[in-house]
Design a protein around this motif. Structure first.
Motif, short mmCIF file in Angstrom:
data_model
loop_
_atom_site.label_atom_id
_atom_site.label_comp_id
_atom_site.label_asym_id
_atom_site.label_seq_id
_atom_site.Cartn_x
_atom_site.Cartn_y
_atom_site.Cartn_z
N ILE A 51 -11.20 10.84 -20.23
CA ILE A 51 -12.83 10.33 -20.05
C ILE A 51 -13.69 10.52 -19.05
O ILE A 51 -14.69 10.52 -19.27
N CYS A 52 -12.56 9.86 -17.52
CA CYS A 52 -13.39 10.17 -16.45
C CYS A 52 -13.62 11.46 -16.58
O CYS A 52 -14.90 11.83 -15.01
N LEU A 53 -12.98 13.02 -17.33
CA LEU A 53 -13.09 14.12 -16.27
C LEU A 53 -14.43 14.50 -17.68
O LEU A 53 -14.52 15.79 -17.75
N ILE A 54 -14.75 13.70 -18.98
CA ILE A 54 -15.42 15.08 -19.80
C ILE A 54 -16.56 15.11 -19.37
O ILE A 54 -17.01 16.52 -19.05
N PRO A 55 -17.06 14.57 -17.48
CA PRO A 55 -18.64 15.47 -17.32
C PRO A 55 -18.01 16.88 -16.75
O PRO A 55 -18.60 18.49 -17.02
N LEU A 56 -16.67 17.42 -16.45
CA LEU A 56 -16.34 18.12 -15.92
C LEU A 56 -16.03 19.32 -17.34
O LEU A 56 -15.63 20.18 -16.74
N PHE A 57 -15.78 18.77 -18.30
CA PHE A 57 -15.20 19.67 -19.08
C PHE A 57 -16.38 19.83 -20.05
O PHE A 57 -16.56 21.65 -20.24
N VAL A 58 -17.75 19.74 -20.07
CA VAL A 58 -19.30 19.79 -19.82
C VAL A 58 -19.43 20.83 -19.12
O VAL A 58 -19.78 22.77 -19.96
N LYS A 59 -19.16 21.29 -17.91
CA LYS A 59 -19.72 22.04 -16.83
C LYS A 59 -18.05 23.05 -17.30
O LYS A 59 -18.94 24.02 -17.25
N GLN A 60 -17.40 22.73 -17.42
CA GLN A 60 -16.41 23.82 -18.30
C GLN A 60 -17.02 25.28 -18.94
O GLN A 60 -17.15 26.31 -19.29
N ILE A 61 -17.06 24.01 -20.35
CA ILE A 61 -17.86 24.59 -21.77
C ILE A 61 -19.44 25.63 -20.73
O ILE A 61 -19.26 26.82 -21.52
N LYS A 62 -20.50 25.21 -19.82
CA LYS A 62 -20.75 25.91 -19.69
C LYS A 62 -20.62 27.22 -18.83
O LYS A 62 -21.17 28.56 -18.45
N ALA A 63 -20.02 26.57 -17.95
CA ALA A 63 -19.12 28.04 -17.55
C ALA A 63 -18.91 29.16 -18.37
O ALA A 63 -18.67 30.35 -18.01
N THR A 64 -17.68 28.48 -19.08
CA THR A 64 -17.03 29.62 -19.89
C THR A 64 -18.06 30.65 -20.84
O THR A 64 -17.89 30.91 -20.41
N ARG A 65 -18.77 29.75 -20.99
CA ARG A 65 -20.41 30.63 -21.89
C ARG A 65 -21.09 31.71 -21.77
O ARG A 65 -21.66 32.29 -21.33
N GLY A 66 -21.39 30.95 -19.80
CA GLY A 66 -21.85 31.40 -18.79
C GLY A 66 -20.45 33.30 -18.33
O GLY A 66 -21.47 33.93 -18.25
N MET A 67 -19.36 33.34 -18.12
CA MET A 67 -19.02 33.88 -18.34
C MET A 67 -18.89 34.84 -18.87
O MET A 67 -18.65 36.02 -18.48
N GLN A 68 -18.75 34.51 -20.56
CA GLN A 68 -18.74 35.47 -21.45
C GLN A 68 -19.64 35.82 -21.52
O GLN A 68 -20.05 37.33 -21.90
N ALA A 69 -21.13 35.52 -21.01
CA ALA A 69 -22.48 36.53 -21.16
C ALA A 69 -22.73 37.62 -20.49
O ALA A 69 -23.34 38.55 -20.68
N LEU A 70 -21.95 37.03 -19.45
CA LEU A 70 -21.89 38.38 -18.14
C LEU A 70 -21.03 39.39 -18.05
O LEU A 70 -21.29 39.86 -17.21
#
Length: 367
Positions: A51-70
């Motif tokens: 539960i405490c790591l949910i904000p990091l999980f959101v960042k992980q999703i954005k980073a993964t999608r950003g890496m896919q787009a790049l």
């Protein structure tokens, strides 16, 4: 493993303290030395951490999608500067900076969780040796040593000797059966989570080496966990299995509610939105409206799934608005009204008899 775990001994006290607090709750219900009480304490520790790591999980999703787009741009840089590694590295860093993408962000949840994992391993190793550790005094250690999950002590490992297992009050057969089943479940959950990601939540319109790497990891990670699992105490296996199940459920939610653009999951999600619009004549929910608003804002840059969604809405006489709402299309309404109005005004001529049709009409009298 013990050497690595000792490096995170600084966090052993807070981890053991959290377990003790949960144990005081579950122990009052199931008994202090109950395997269920200690097992649920470890499960609760995982839930609290995740539960405490949910904000990091959101960042992980954005980073993964950003890496896919790049990936296409990164591949172009690699081909352009394939003979100049330093320039290649500089251009890559420049690209990350311009797009605000950090490759390490995709690993944040695992990295942040590692200290807790090793602290728990360190705690259970001390319990196996009968030594007080962190916030656990000798009485609690003895209670934990006596706790068993399906006949296997929470501090026992698959590779333990018969003598060490006997000292914990169990048999080697029970320990190996329980640990083997948990290792298999841990590996399968890891494989399913990665497979689910690859099959449903990857942008299929972009073919890059990143996708091949992900496919390799889908098979490599479960094997790594299986090999490492034989050295994990039962309590650590409970921890890792719980976190895998949490990750799997969390990912399923994200895939269903916020899929990657261009993926199979996005196509399924937009199909569900179309069904809701057809049934209710409108789109409900802030999250759904945000998705539609983002599609409208893309304009000509929409992917195939998004273009199909907009085209289907148009066929149904609906139009997506910049705020994400969906209304009846003005053009479609006007065409419909014009068609119905014209039909009302046009009157069929009266049917004539055969004799009337054969009789020539008389000219009008001259004035």
């Amino acid at each position: 493993m013990d050497t690595i775990a000792s490096l995170f001994s600084f966090i052993t006290y807070p981890v053991s303290w959290i377990i003790v607090q949960f144990h005081s709750l579950y122990g009052a219900i199931f008994g202090e030395s109950s395997g269920l009480a200690w097992g649920l304490s470890i499960v609760s520790l995982v839930i609290l951490i995740r539960i405490c790591l949910i904000p990091l999980f959101v960042k992980q999703i954005k980073a993964t999608r950003g890496m896919q787009a790049l990936q296409p741009k990164m591949k172009a840089i690699q081909e352009r500067y394939k003979n100049d590694k330093q320039r290649q590295s500089e251009e890559m860093m420049k690209l990350y900076k311009e797009t605000g993408t950090n490759p390490l962000s995709s690993c944040l949840p695992i990295l942040a969780q590692s200290p807790f994992f090793f602290a728990l391993y360190h705690t259970l190793s001390n319990i196996a040796d009968g030594k007080p550790v962190g916030a656990m005094d000798q009485q609690l250690v003895d209670s934990a040593r006596a706790a068993k999950i399906f006949g296997a002590p929470i501090a026992a490992k698959f590779m333990d000797t018969p003598e060490k297992v006997a000292a914990l009050g169990a048999t080697l057969t029970d320990v190996r059966i329980v640990t083997a089943v948990m290792i298999i479940m841990m590996s399968l959950s890891q494989f399913y989570t990665q497979r689910q990601l690859m099959q449903k939540n990857v942008d299929l319109s972009v073919k890059t080496p990143f996708m091949q790497q992900q496919k390799m990891l889908m098979y490599i990670f479960p094997v790594i966990f299986a090999v490492m699992g034989i050295n994990f105490p039962v309590g650590v296996l409970v921890y890792w299995l719980t976190t895998n199940v949490w990750t799997m459920g969390q990912q399923m939610y994200v895939i269903n509610q916020n899929p990657t653009p261009g993926s199979k999951a996005q196509d399924q999600y937009l199909t569900r939105l179309l069904k809701q619009i057809s049934s209710h004549g409108e789109l409900k929910g802030r999250g759904r409206k945000r998705v539609v608003a983002a599609i409208v804002a893309k304009g000509p840059d929409r992917n195939d799934n998004e273009r199909k969604f907009i085209a289907t809405l148009t066929k149904q006489g609906m139009a997506a608005q910049p705020d994400g709402s969906v209304i009846k299309s003005v053009e479609a309404t006007a065409d419909s009204d014009a068609a119905s109005g014209g039909a009302a005004k046009r009157q069929q001529p009266k049917r004539q008899s055969k004799s009337q049709r054969q009789t020539p009409s008389k000219p009008a009298p001259k004035k």
